[in-house]
Design a protein around this motif. Structure first.
Motif, mmCIF file in Angstrom:
data_model
loop_
_atom_site.group_PDB
_atom_site.id
_atom_site.type_symbol
_atom_site.label_atom_id
_atom_site.label_comp_id
_atom_site.label_asym_id
_atom_site.label_seq_id
_atom_site.Cartn_x
_atom_site.Cartn_y
_atom_site.Cartn_z
ATOM 1 N N ALA A 426 32.675 49.507 42.266
ATOM 2 C CA ALA A 426 33.009 48.478 43.252
ATOM 3 C C ALA A 426 33.942 47.434 42.649
ATOM 4 N N MET A 427 33.726 47.081 41.375
ATOM 5 C CA MET A 427 34.592 46.129 40.686
ATOM 6 C C MET A 427 36.013 46.669 40.583
ATOM 7 N N GLU A 428 36.151 47.940 40.213
ATOM 8 C CA GLU A 428 37.466 48.541 40.076
ATOM 9 C C GLU A 428 38.169 48.654 41.429
ATOM 10 N N GLU A 429 37.402 48.941 42.485
ATOM 11 C CA GLU A 429 37.986 49.021 43.820
ATOM 12 C C GLU A 429 38.537 47.664 44.249
ATOM 13 N N GLN A 430 37.822 46.597 43.938
ATOM 14 C CA GLN A 430 38.322 45.263 44.274
ATOM 15 C C GLN A 430 39.625 44.977 43.537
ATOM 16 N N ARG A 431 39.709 45.366 42.271
ATOM 17 C CA ARG A 431 40.936 45.161 41.517
ATOM 18 C C ARG A 431 42.094 45.960 42.112
ATOM 19 N N ALA A 434 43.274 44.240 45.147
ATOM 20 C CA ALA A 434 44.020 43.030 44.792
ATOM 21 C C ALA A 434 45.449 43.385 44.399
ATOM 22 N N ARG A 435 45.605 44.503 43.658
ATOM 23 C CA ARG A 435 46.952 44.927 43.277
ATOM 24 C C ARG A 435 47.772 45.289 44.513
ATOM 25 N N GLU A 436 47.134 45.969 45.464
ATOM 26 C CA GLU A 436 47.830 46.328 46.699
ATOM 27 C C GLU A 436 48.222 45.084 47.482
ATOM 28 N N HIS A 437 47.343 44.085 47.475
ATOM 29 C CA HIS A 437 47.628 42.832 48.189
ATOM 30 C C HIS A 437 48.854 42.150 47.590
ATOM 31 N N TRP A 438 48.918 42.133 46.258
ATOM 32 C CA TRP A 438 50.059 41.492 45.613
ATOM 33 C C TRP A 438 51.367 42.208 46.002
ATOM 34 N N LYS A 439 51.307 43.547 46.022
ATOM 35 C CA LYS A 439 52.510 44.297 46.346
ATOM 36 C C LYS A 439 52.943 44.049 47.789
ATOM 37 N N GLY A 440 51.951 43.975 48.684
ATOM 38 C CA GLY A 440 52.258 43.844 50.105
ATOM 39 C C GLY A 440 52.596 42.442 50.545
ATOM 40 N N LEU A 453 46.182 39.062 33.722
ATOM 41 C CA LEU A 453 45.218 38.056 33.279
ATOM 42 C C LEU A 453 44.196 37.761 34.375
ATOM 43 N N VAL A 454 44.663 37.612 35.606
ATOM 44 C CA VAL A 454 43.757 37.332 36.721
ATOM 45 C C VAL A 454 42.860 38.525 36.995
ATOM 46 N N GLU A 455 43.418 39.733 36.914
ATOM 47 C CA GLU A 455 42.602 40.936 37.091
ATOM 48 C C GLU A 455 41.491 41.006 36.052
#
Length: 547
Positions: A426-431, A434-440, A453-455
């Motif tokens: 679940a932790m890895e899925e959230q990360r 988050a990466r997809e959110h940054w890209k989008g 660093l934030v990840e």
């Protein structure tokens, strides 16, 4: 009856009278040792001396070192408060020889201090030595006069110490005290046969006499050294005639203060006793960690501190506290330890402010999180299940700030375990999301290192509304966009701290400037920026020493 303060003073005086230099306890944050999360033994501050990298103007030393063992391989928080000996914070008394005296004097000093200064009964003391250390065995038998049956040979696992896979190492000799039949675990009770407290280890004497090479060959050191360690809480309990460290005056005074605040009697209810012991121990770790510069965060040392504090907050709630209380007990700790650590009292107000702020934030979510956890456990019990799903543990972590080991501690009382693989998933899925959110969201321009660093859990808390100066832990140093472990004189770098009074601009304007100072160097801050909402980065140049 000697108090712990008197035992500490007598120990240091005893060795000072025998030409040892008294060395003050080092801070709990290791200096120049990336292998350590916290100082966890007296010898840590002398490591480079033992390795020959540093020379000092003395060859004999003695200290009372404050230590923390929590996190990493010492992560047994769930046992603290439930056993007589487990602690997160403790003091280690030690004497050290850097190529001066060796086994004969080390053994004689330890024996004399315990039997003459502390007046421990000679017939109750037992000794262990490494199985091949005939020299130490002979000293105990022939010079100290112990019968052979009270000097027990042990294997490498128990009585051989190494600094690492290679480097200085050597046999050790431990002094144990027989606390009597009432402490026995059964007919097979004995040194090397069990881990009960009947034969309690008091003092470990390490004889650093070899250099181990990569192929395992042991070469005698040209100047053998001595490293010893004895827990103050343990020797205090023995001298004061109590069977638990929590009943010695160092901890019993804190427990009495918690009794007074809670309006409850220690000894009346075992679960309440556990909670009082947890708060007493965790108050000491919290007080000294924050006073030494660690702040609660989601990364590294700060996260270990946060876990300790939140476990204490949960036990405070179990005692009936609805308002912050840990900040009161940490103040009590610093004031009661002022005789040994007078410099800490100057930081009392700061420590209280940090602790109260963290408590208030967690108390807001603690009740809601506990209700969700209680409901989920009840549902699983109806289904005859005893494994808490990882996604539930992650929700408690992500939404309510429950560290995983706090959730594990709570559900263990109901016979539950946690699906840690599910939690990590679940932790890895959230990360990933988050990466997809940054890209989008058009934030591709944000440097990848800041995202990383934030990840990894790094956050910066702005404290500038309360003060224009502050103390915090450095959690990242960047040079040319890459993480480094140190920055030397003249280096232009970026530094991230857990908390900062510097306001970071994110719209192209110049942020705050000023100065960042550590024990080893100074950085002139020319700008402060916020590349991401969670992260504040100080930009500048090292103008003195190194950081």
């Amino acid at each position: 009856m000697l108090t712990a303060n008197e035992i500490r003073s007598r120990f240091l005086r005893y060795f000072e009278e025998r030409n040892h230099t008294l060395v003050a306890s080092s801070p709990l944050i290791p200096h120049n040792d990336p292998t350590l999360l916290f100082i966890n033994a007296g010898m840590n501050q002398f490591k480079d001396v033992f390795l020959g990298r540093e020379r000092r103007d003395y060859v004999r030393a003695s200290s009372a070192q404050k230590c923390v063992r929590a996190g990493g391989k010492h992560n047994d928080l769930e046992n603290v408060g439930r056993t007589a000996r487990h602690h997160t914070f403790f003091e280690m008394l030690g004497n050290f020889s850097f190529g001066d005296y060796f086994k004969e004097d080390a053994i004689r000093y330890a024996w004399e201090f315990l039997t003459v200064e502390m007046k421990l009964p000679v017939d109750k003391l037992w000794i262990t030595v490494f199985q091949d250390d005939d020299e130490a065995f002979a000293i105990w038998r022939d010079q100290i006069g112990l019968p052979e049956e009270r000097v027990i040979r042990m294997d490498e696992k128990d009585n051989f110490w190494s600094m690492g896979d290679t480097g200085p190492c050597g046999p050790c000799s431990e002094i144990h005290i027989d606390q009597g039949e009432s402490m026995s675990c059964g007919p097979d009770c004995g040194i090397g046969s069990c881990d009960c407290d009947r034969y309690l280890e008091l003092w470990n004497l390490v004889f650093m006499q070899f250099d181990r090479s990569a192929d395992g060959v042991l070469t005698p050191l040209p100047k053998p050294s001595i490293d010893t360690g004895m827990g103050l809480e343990r020797i205090a309990a023995v001298v004061q005639g109590v069977q638990s460290n929590y009943d010695c005056d160092l901890l019993r005074g804190i427990i009495a203060y918690i009794e007074e605040l809670a309006g409850k009697e220690y000894g009346a209810d075992e679960e309440q006793d556990v909670s009082m012991r947890v708060i007493a121990d965790h108050s000491r770790a919290t007080a000294f960690l924050i006073a030494d510069g660690v702040l609660p965060s989601n990364e590294g040392r700060g996260y270990v501190l946060r876990r300790i504090m939140r476990r204490a907050a949960r036990h405070a709630k179990m005692l009936g506290f609805e308002e912050p209380v840990l900040f009161r007990s940490t103040v009590f700790v610093l004031e009661s330890m002022a005789e040994a650590y007078p410099e800490m009292v100057q930081r009392t107000d700061y420590v209280a402010k940090v602790v109260k702020n963290e408590e208030e934030r967690f108390i807001q979510t603690l009740g809601n999180g506990l209700r969700i956890l209680t409901d989920e456990v009840a549902r699983l019990q109806q289904q005859k299940q005893t494994d808490l799903p990882g996604e539930i543990a992650f929700r408690l972590y992500d939404t309510f700030g429950f560290p995983l080991d706090l959730t594990a501690d709570i559900v263990a009382a109901e016979g539950f375990t946690i699906d840690e693989a599910g939690f990590n998933s679940a932790m890895e899925e959230q990360r990933r999301m988050a990466r997809e959110h940054w890209k989008g969201s058009g934030e591709e321009a944000v440097a990848g290192i800041y995202r990383q660093l934030v990840e990894d859990g790094l956050r910066s808390e702005f404290t500038g509304y309360d003060s224009l100066i502050g103390s915090s832990e450095i959690v990242a140093i960047l040079k040319d966009g890459q993480p480094v472990t140190r920055a030397d004189l003249g280096s232009e770098v970026e530094i991230v701290t857990v908390a900062t009074p510097f306001y970071g601009e994110s719209g192209g304007q110049t942020g705050d400037g000023g100065e960042l100072t550590t024990a080893t160097g100074t950085m002139a801050i020319s700008d402060t920026k916020k590349p991401l909402p969670e992260l504040t980065v100080h930009v500048g140049k090292i103008v003195a020493g190194s950081v």
